[in-house]
Design an enzyme around this catalytic site. Structure first.
Site, PDB file in Angstrom:
ATOM      1  N   ALA A 123       0.815  -1.226   0.000  1.00  0.00           N
ATOM      2  CA  ALA A 123       0.000   0.000   0.000  1.00  0.00           C
ATOM      3  C   ALA A 123       0.843   1.267   0.000  1.00  0.00           C
ATOM      4  O   ALA A 123       0.324   2.360   0.166  1.00  0.00           O
ATOM      5  CB  ALA A 123      -0.944  -0.009   1.204  1.00  0.00           C
ATOM      6  N   SER A 145       5.806  -1.922   3.745  1.00  0.00           N
ATOM      7  CA  SER A 145       5.618  -3.137   4.552  1.00  0.00           C
ATOM      8  C   SER A 145       6.711  -4.167   4.266  1.00  0.00           C
ATOM      9  O   SER A 145       7.258  -4.766   5.190  1.00  0.00           O
ATOM     10  CB  SER A 145       4.239  -3.744   4.286  1.00  0.00           C
ATOM     11  OG  SER A 145       4.104  -4.030   2.904  1.00  0.00           O
ATOM     12  N   SER A 146       7.053  -4.359   2.990  1.00  0.00           N
ATOM     13  CA  SER A 146       8.022  -5.417   2.682  1.00  0.00           C
ATOM     14  C   SER A 146       9.401  -5.057   3.216  1.00  0.00           C
ATOM     15  O   SER A 146      10.109  -5.908   3.764  1.00  0.00           O
ATOM     16  CB  SER A 146       8.078  -5.686   1.179  1.00  0.00           C
ATOM     17  OG  SER A 146       8.403  -4.508   0.485  1.00  0.00           O
ATOM     18  N   ASP A 167      13.613   2.408   0.447  1.00  0.00           N
ATOM     19  CA  ASP A 167      12.705   1.850   1.458  1.00  0.00           C
ATOM     20  C   ASP A 167      13.474   1.128   2.559  1.00  0.00           C
ATOM     21  O   ASP A 167      13.191   1.277   3.748  1.00  0.00           O
ATOM     22  CB  ASP A 167      11.736   0.853   0.813  1.00  0.00           C
ATOM     23  CG  ASP A 167      10.723   1.507  -0.109  1.00  0.00           C
ATOM     24  OD1 ASP A 167      11.008   2.599  -0.637  1.00  0.00           O
ATOM     25  OD2 ASP A 167       9.647   0.914  -0.316  1.00  0.00           O
TER      26      ASP A 167
END
Ligand code: MEV
Length: 329
Positions: A115, A119-120, A164
């Site tokens: 989203a 998260s990953s 990220d």
């Protein structure tokens, strides 16, 4: 048994363009993935996961398609999440030169899958840290960030930047440009509201789509360069604590992401709802296609999002200065 946690993130500026060497500034938020790892006597890997979306669902998953659990998450997302964990464990086996090490891995996450909230990366960073510490090795967060990047690179078929994973490992606001990754220390406390449409985007497919257009169209190459210019203006605004200028850069960045074709009707609707609610700026965050927007603002912005039919959930969040941390050993 060791538990480690790592934060999710929002992009203040620069997603997608960062894949082509432009700078990006993601910042960690106070929503975490927690991963508990217990070493096994054999070399097997068993993964179980709770609450991999904000909606909440429970899954016990042994890794084989025949064991696929009955959960209300798209199968491709669930497989992707498990792929990140398998690759994380492969990195730890390699780092520690323990190819036969086996683990039970349990995931609890407050971050919806796919989203745009990282998260990953959060699951990957927490899993690598917990497994390494469980084996008696305290890894430096910079090493974890690098290993986590290798995981994303492999799971996303080479379509990943370091943004990220570095952000989740280090916490705070970070600037990533190619291999040059660093924390920005002078960023003020910012109040963000996240709007979530309940959906998700396929990061790999979205990045591949932008790459194909970039290979074909000068205008897309120029749009990517312009995102780089917005990130540089945004960095100056962040370091000056100039919230109006930060918001303006977020708005411009959203327009440029729309031009790349990675926004969605629901994301645009939430961006406009947030602006109508008084946000100083709003943009999609992450790969796009569906998922989340981030707006600079507070209570009235959250309420405006809650009234938007495009928005399934809205929540206030703030920069988390902590990156990965060991919660229990
Ligand atoms: C995804 O969260 C951000 C992208 O820029 C891809 C990446 O940087 O790996 C779209």
């Amino acid at each position: 048994m060791v538990t480690a946690s790592a934060p999710g993130k929002v992009y203040c500026f620069g997603e997608h363009a960062v894949v082509y060497g432009e700078p990006a500034i993601p910042c960690a938020i106070d929503r975490r993935a927690r991963v508990t790892v217990t070493e096994r006597a054999d070399s097997a890997l068993r993964i179980s996961a709770d609450d991999l979306s904000l909606e909440g669902f429970t899954v016990a998953y042994d890794g084989g398609p025949e064991d696929r659990p009955n959960v209300d998450a798209p199968e491709s997302l669930l497989d992707a999440a498990m792929g990140y964990v398998r690759e994380s464990i492969a990195q730890v086996r390699d780092l520690l030169d323990r190819p036969e090490a086996g683990f039970d891995v349990e995931i609890h996450s407050e971050i919806p899958l796919g989203a745009g909230l990282g998260s990953s990366a959060a699951v990957t960073v927490a899993a690598i840290t917990a497994a390494a510490v469980e084996c008696g090795h305290d890894p430096d967060p910079a090493i974890v960030a690098d290993r986590a990047f290798q995981v994303e690179h492999s799971v996303q078929d080479g379509e990943a930047s370091r943004a990220d994973t570095f952000c989740s490992a280090m916490g705070g606001a970070v600037r990533v440009e190619g291999e040059d990754c660093r924390r920005l220390e002078d960023v003020p406390t910012l109040e963000f509201v996240v709007g979530y449409d309940g959906g998700a985007g396929d990061t790999g497919a979205l990045v591949r789509g932008v790459r194909a257009d970039r290979d074909r169209y000068d205008s897309i190459r120029e749009t990517i360069d312009t995102i780089g210019a917005v990130v540089r203006e945004g960095q100056a605004a962040l370091e000056a604590g100039d919230r109006d200028a930060i918001g303006r850069c977020m708005d411009v960045n959203h327009g440029l992401l729309s031009a790349l074709g990675v926004s969605a009707r629901s994301l645009d609707a939430m961006v406009w709802a947030a602006r109508d609610g008084g946000a100083r700026g709003a943009k999609l965050t992450g790969a796009g296609g569906g998922g989340c927007i981030v707006a600079l603002g507070d209570g009235p912005v959250r309420r405006a999002l809650e009234f938007s039919t495009a928005c399934e959930q809205a929540f206030a969040t703030a920069i988390d200065r902590d990156g990965v941390r060991v919660e229990q050993r």
